[in-house]
Every structure is written in C-alpha cells, then in structure tokens.
Enzyme design. Sequence first.
Site, PDB file in Angstrom:
ATOM      1  N   ASP A  73       0.825  -1.203   0.000  1.00  0.00           N
ATOM      2  CA  ASP A  73       0.000   0.000   0.000  1.00  0.00           C
ATOM      3  C   ASP A  73       0.858   1.252   0.000  1.00  0.00           C
ATOM      4  O   ASP A  73       2.071   1.201   0.234  1.00  0.00           O
ATOM      5  CB  ASP A  73      -0.926   0.013   1.215  1.00  0.00           C
ATOM      6  N   GLU A 133       0.604   1.245   6.030  1.00  0.00           N
ATOM      7  CA  GLU A 133       0.553   2.678   6.325  1.00  0.00           C
ATOM      8  C   GLU A 133      -0.567   3.039   7.303  1.00  0.00           C
ATOM      9  O   GLU A 133      -0.617   4.154   7.812  1.00  0.00           O
ATOM     10  CB  GLU A 133       0.362   3.470   5.024  1.00  0.00           C
ATOM     11  N   GLU A 155      12.400  -1.106   3.099  1.00  0.00           N
ATOM     12  CA  GLU A 155      11.965   0.272   3.305  1.00  0.00           C
ATOM     13  C   GLU A 155      13.091   1.232   2.923  1.00  0.00           C
ATOM     14  O   GLU A 155      14.271   0.920   3.119  1.00  0.00           O
ATOM     15  CB  GLU A 155      11.588   0.502   4.770  1.00  0.00           C
TER      16      GLU A 155
END
Length: 212
Positions: A73, A133, A155
């Site tokens: 997402d 998120e 990340e």
Amino acid sequence: METPDPVALAGSLITLDTRGGGERAAADLLAGLLDDGGFTVRTEPDPADPARANLVARRGDGRPPVTLTGHLDTVPADPAGWSFDPHAGDVVDGRLRGRGSTDMKAGVAALVVAALRSDPATPLQLVFTFGEETGGDGARLLTGLEPSPLLVVAEPTANRVLHGHKGVLWLRLVQHGVGAHGSRPELGDNALVALGRVAAALHDHTWPVSAT
C-alpha cells in the site's frame, strides 16, 4: 522464465492504485511472477475487504529461509496536488515517477527480482502485506510463517543499509493501589497516579538511536 527488469516492475506496481486499499491487484501481479519462478505462492485476502490481500511465497529445502518483506500500500496521493499523474509509473530524466516509487514499490520490486535471480537452492520466504501505512492491518492477519534467521525489509532509509528497523512493542502494565475513604486519602495509594508517573517517565525518556 525471463526475469523482469526491476525498474519496469516497480513502474507496473506504481500504476496500480493501492492508496490505503486495492492491494490485491499488486499481490496478484507479483504472485504470477513468483509462481512462474518456482515459488509456492499463496494470497491471503482481507476477510473484511477482498480487494486487499497479503502475499506469501516460499522456496527451499526445509532449511530456515531468509525472509524478504515489504508492503503493497501507499499513503494518499491527491492528483490535484501533483504536476503529473501520481500513478504514472514512468521514467523521466532518469527518475521513476509516481506514488510508491520510494515507499515502497521500488523496494518490493527489487526484492522480487532479487529472489527470482537468486540461486534456486537458497531457501527464501517473501512476505508482502497490505495496510502497513494504516497500522499494520495486513501483518496482523499473517499466520503460518516459517521462522527465519534473517529478515530483510526494503523500506527506504536514505539508501543506507541499517541493522535494525522501527517496530512496535505492546506492553501491559498493571498497578495495584489501596482504597481509602475520600476524607482520608492519605490512607490510600492511588494506582492511577502511579500509572501516570510511569507514562510521564516513558514520555520523557530519551531512547537510543543508531546512526549506522
């Protein structure tokens, strides 16, 4: 099977609207690639919303696998605030454009391509989640993962490799008190006051931050 180009795969993921939903489309795209690449793949839809799903892919010989993980997402992207389509997924002046090009569809694409290009004898487990998120919604539903000696999270950290990652630790703190009549509070021990002191101490505590 021809391994996809990581930038092209990242662009394809960016074209999919997964702003707080719709991650199943991205999971299905990656599932097809990993299945063709010899991985055992399963998608785990959100029981509350079938348009959202986690993806787990495995390959190996029974040894503990290295786990590669990321989320599918993105945060919101209002096209009115952009000078181009936030789901363009194209490369302009050497830069990949669109929501998720940094956080973290490029990272997901890099993990998938690395897994497809790796030695087939290397035990691997790929875990891609929805709803990162918004509080780790997808991660909360994951079950049956193989224990892993190494977890690689793609990340973006200023393009540096960090030996650790931000996480969440939930603790339950219990404080016992002593009841007393309102006219003689000095005879009691207020548990709420004690818990308040703990909360303030935790808030004021300086936690170590690694710069490496």
